[in-house]
Write a protein that holds these residues in place. Structure first.
Motif, short mmCIF file in Angstrom:
data_model
loop_
_atom_site.label_atom_id
_atom_site.label_comp_id
_atom_site.label_asym_id
_atom_site.label_seq_id
_atom_site.Cartn_x
_atom_site.Cartn_y
_atom_site.Cartn_z
N ALA A 68 0.85 -1.20 0.00
CA ALA A 68 0.00 0.00 0.00
C ALA A 68 0.87 1.24 0.00
CB ALA A 68 -0.92 0.02 1.22
N SER A 69 0.27 2.33 -0.41
CA SER A 69 0.91 3.64 -0.30
C SER A 69 0.22 4.40 0.82
CB SER A 69 0.78 4.42 -1.61
OG SER A 69 1.51 3.81 -2.64
N ILE A 70 0.99 4.81 1.81
CA ILE A 70 0.45 5.54 2.95
C ILE A 70 0.77 7.01 2.78
CG2 ILE A 70 0.50 5.85 5.44
CD1 ILE A 70 1.34 2.96 5.73
N GLN A 71 -0.23 7.85 2.93
CA GLN A 71 -0.04 9.29 2.89
C GLN A 71 -0.38 9.86 4.25
OE1 GLN A 71 -1.79 11.40 -0.37
NE2 GLN A 71 -1.20 9.87 -1.89
N LEU A 72 0.58 10.48 4.87
CA LEU A 72 0.40 11.05 6.20
C LEU A 72 0.15 12.56 6.07
CD1 LEU A 72 0.43 10.68 9.27
CD2 LEU A 72 2.92 10.94 9.20
N HIS A 73 -1.08 12.96 6.41
CA HIS A 73 -1.48 14.37 6.32
C HIS A 73 -1.77 14.96 7.70
CE1 HIS A 73 -1.91 14.24 1.91
NE2 HIS A 73 -2.37 13.03 2.10
N ALA A 74 -1.38 14.25 8.74
CA ALA A 74 -1.68 14.69 10.10
C ALA A 74 -0.38 14.84 10.89
CB ALA A 74 -2.59 13.69 10.80
N PHE A 75 -0.28 15.93 11.62
CA PHE A 75 0.85 16.12 12.53
C PHE A 75 0.48 15.41 13.82
CE2 PHE A 75 4.24 18.26 14.74
CZ PHE A 75 5.15 18.59 13.75
N ASP A 76 0.41 14.06 13.74
CA ASP A 76 -0.05 13.23 14.85
C ASP A 76 1.09 12.29 15.22
OD1 ASP A 76 -2.71 12.04 16.30
OD2 ASP A 76 -1.35 10.42 15.70
N PHE A 77 1.53 12.34 16.47
CA PHE A 77 2.75 11.63 16.85
C PHE A 77 2.53 10.13 17.03
CE2 PHE A 77 3.46 16.05 17.90
CZ PHE A 77 4.64 16.27 17.22
N SER A 78 1.32 9.72 17.38
CA SER A 78 1.04 8.28 17.41
C SER A 78 1.15 7.70 16.01
CB SER A 78 -0.36 8.02 17.99
OG SER A 78 -0.45 8.46 19.31
N ALA A 79 0.59 8.40 15.04
CA ALA A 79 0.67 7.94 13.65
C ALA A 79 2.12 7.96 13.16
CB ALA A 79 -0.21 8.82 12.76
N MET A 80 2.87 9.00 13.54
CA MET A 80 4.27 9.06 13.13
C MET A 80 5.06 7.88 13.71
SD MET A 80 5.18 13.12 13.32
CE MET A 80 4.41 14.29 12.19
N ALA A 81 4.82 7.56 14.98
CA ALA A 81 5.51 6.43 15.60
C ALA A 81 5.17 5.13 14.89
CB ALA A 81 5.15 6.36 17.08
N ALA A 82 3.89 4.96 14.53
CA ALA A 82 3.47 3.75 13.84
C ALA A 82 4.16 3.62 12.49
CB ALA A 82 1.95 3.76 13.66
N MET A 83 4.32 4.74 11.80
CA MET A 83 4.98 4.69 10.49
C MET A 83 6.45 4.32 10.63
SD MET A 83 2.52 5.21 8.46
CE MET A 83 1.56 4.36 9.73
N ILE A 84 7.08 4.77 11.70
CA ILE A 84 8.50 4.50 11.89
C ILE A 84 8.75 3.02 12.15
CG2 ILE A 84 10.45 4.92 13.45
CD1 ILE A 84 9.38 7.80 13.73
N VAL A 85 7.89 2.36 12.95
CA VAL A 85 8.12 0.97 13.36
C VAL A 85 7.46 -0.04 12.44
CG1 VAL A 85 8.28 1.71 15.77
CG2 VAL A 85 6.09 0.89 14.89
N ARG A 86 6.77 0.38 11.39
CA ARG A 86 6.06 -0.56 10.53
C ARG A 86 7.01 -1.63 10.00
NH1 ARG A 86 7.58 3.72 7.53
NH2 ARG A 86 7.95 3.46 5.27
N PRO A 87 6.67 -2.94 10.21
CA PRO A 87 7.58 -4.02 9.79
C PRO A 87 7.48 -4.36 8.31
CG PRO A 87 5.68 -4.94 10.88
CD PRO A 87 5.53 -3.44 10.97
N PHE A 88 6.36 -4.03 7.67
CA PHE A 88 6.18 -4.36 6.26
C PHE A 88 6.41 -3.11 5.41
CE2 PHE A 88 3.44 -7.31 8.64
CZ PHE A 88 4.03 -8.50 8.27
N ARG A 89 7.01 -3.35 4.29
CA ARG A 89 7.37 -2.23 3.42
C ARG A 89 6.14 -1.63 2.77
NH1 ARG A 89 10.60 1.90 3.12
NH2 ARG A 89 10.91 2.65 0.99
N LYS A 90 5.85 -0.42 3.09
CA LYS A 90 4.79 0.34 2.44
C LYS A 90 5.37 1.71 2.08
CE LYS A 90 0.71 -1.66 4.72
NZ LYS A 90 1.37 -2.76 5.43
N LYS A 91 5.04 2.17 0.90
CA LYS A 91 5.52 3.48 0.49
C LYS A 91 4.90 4.55 1.38
CE LYS A 91 5.72 6.72 -3.38
NZ LYS A 91 5.33 6.99 -4.79
#
Length: 333
Positions: A68-91
Motif C-alpha cells: 500500500a501507499s500511505i499518505q500522512l497528512h496529520a501532525f499526529d505523533f502516534s501515527a508518526m511512531a506507527a509509520m517509523i516501526v512498521r515491519p512491512f514495506r509500504k511506500k
C-alpha cells in the motif's frame, strides 16, 4: 482509473470533515478522486480516535502485510511512531500542510519522531518553499527528493446544491443584495500571540473604510466554530454597530463549505498573521473571484498580497482590485 493501469491501495491518514478546514477538505477530496480512479482507499482520522480504538486502528495499518501507499497528512505523533516501526514495506508519503503546528514546543521525543518521518519518508511534499526553509532553519534534514506542490483539488460541482441548502435564508438574502461581495473565513477566532490570527478585526476596519465608495458592499465572514472566544466575537459585533456597517457585515457560522459563494463573490480576503497554504484562496481564484492575502507565507498563484497587519496596504490593495474588475452582479440601490 486510467485504462491499463492496475488499481492501487492507498491509506490516507489525516483529518476529515467536520470540521471543514484546508487539510480535512483536501483529504476528503483526495479520497474521492482516488476512488473515482478505481483505487482502493482507506482513510484513518487520528484526531477522531482515542485510546484503544486509536491504537487498534494504527496497529492494523502497521501489521497489515499487503502492499500500500500511505499518505500522512496529520501532525499526529502516534501515527508518526506507527509509520517509523512498521515491519512491512509500504511506500510512505508525508505532506506538510502548515508549519504553524510545529511552532509549539514539542519536546525531544516528538522532535525525534518528526525528524524520523522526514528522514524515512519515500516522498515528502510541502505546500510552499518557505516551509522547507523554515524546517531546515530548525535543524531538520530535508531529503533532496522533496517536492513543493499545491494542496488544492477542485471541488465537485455536483455538490453545490447540497452545500447551498445548508445556508440560511438570511445568508442567501445578504449575498443577493450586496455588491461588491467580500468573503473571509476562520476555523475559529484564535490568537497568534496577542494578534488575532484570521484578521476579523482588519476585515471590520476594511469594510468601514470601503463603505463610502461602495455603499452596498457586503462582507460574509464565516466562522466554523463561533463558541471559541465568543466574548471577543460579541465585542467585534458591537464595534461593527459603532462603525455603522451592521447592514454590510454578515457572520456565517457553523461547519459549512464556502466555495459556492466564490462563484458570486468579488473578493476573497485572508489577512492572517500566520498561515498554511490557504486552500480557500485557490478555490476563490478557480471561480474567478479575486484573492487578497497577507504575505506571511507562500500563496496560490494569482493571489495579491499585502504586508501582514498593515491596514493601509490592505485597504489600498482591496480598492485596486475592486476597481480593476467588473463586479459580478448589481443590486438594487
Amino acid at each position: 482509473m486510467t485504462q491499463g493501469i492496475p488499481a492501487s491501495r492507498y491509506i490516507l491518514i489525516g483529518p476529515t470533515p467536520p470540521p471543514f478546514g484546508g487539510v480535512s477538505v483536501y483529504v476528503s477530496r483526495l479520497s474521492k478522486k482516488l476512488r473515482g480512479e478505481g483505487h482502493h482507499v482507506s482513510v484513518v482520522n487520528p484526531s477522531a480516535l482515542r485510546g484503544v480504538r486509536k491504537l487498534l486502528a494504527l496497529a492494523r495499518l502497521v501489521f497489515d502485510p499487503r502492499e500500500a501507499s500511505i499518505q500522512l497528512h496529520a501532525f499526529d505523533f502516534s501515527a508518526m511512531a506507527a509509520m517509523i516501526v512498521r515491519p512491512f514495506r509500504k511506500k510512505l508519503q508525508y505532506m506538510d500542510h502548515n508549519t504553524a503546528i510545529y511552532q509549539r514546543d514539542l519536546g525531544r521525543i516528538r522532535h525525534y519522531l518528526f525528524a524520523r518521518v522526514l528522514r524515512d519518508s519515500d516522498e515528502i511534499v510541502f505546500v510552499s518553499r518557505k516551509a522547507i526553509d523554515y524546517y531546515r532553519g530548525k535543524g531538520f534534514k530535508i531529503a533532496p527528493h522533496v517536492q513543493v506542490r499545491s494542496p488544492f483539488l477542485p471541488p465537485s460541482l455536483e455538490d453545490e446544491g447540497r452545500i447551498v441548502a445548508t445556508y440560511s435564508a438570511e445568508t442567501k438574502k445578504f449575498v443577493e443584495t450586496h455588491s461588491p461581495l467580500l468573503i473571509a473565513n476562520a476555523s475559529a477566532i484564535l490568537f497568534y500571540g496577542d494578534v488575532e490570527l484570521y484578521g476579523l478585526d482588519m476585515c471590520v476596519d476594511l469594510v468601514a473604510r470601503l463603505k463610502p465608495d461602495f455603499p452596498r458592499i457586503g462582507m460574509v465572514f464565516a466562522i466554523a466554530d463561533a463558541t471559541i472566544n465568543a466574548d471577543y466575537i460579541e465585542t467585534v459585533r458591537r464595534r461593527i454597530v459603532e462603525a455603522g456597517i451592521q447592514d454590510n457585515f454578515h457572520f456565517l457560522t457553523g461547519q459549512r463549505e464556502l466555495w459556492p459563494l466564490f462563484r458570486v463573490a468579488d473578493l476573497m480576503l485572508r489577512p492572517t498573521s500566520d498561515d498554511g497554504y490557504g486552500i480557500s484562496l485557490a478555490e476563490a481564484i478557480s471561480f474567478d473571484c479575486a484573492a487578497l492575502a497577507s504575505d506571511v507565507t507562500g500563496r496560490p498563484n494569482g493571489t495579491s498580497v499585502f504586508q501582514s497587519r498593515n491596514a493601509d496596504a490592505f485597504y489600498e490593495r482591496a480598492v485596486a482590485l475592486l476597481r480593476s474588475r467588473k463586479l459580478k452582479k448589481g443590486v438594487p440601490t
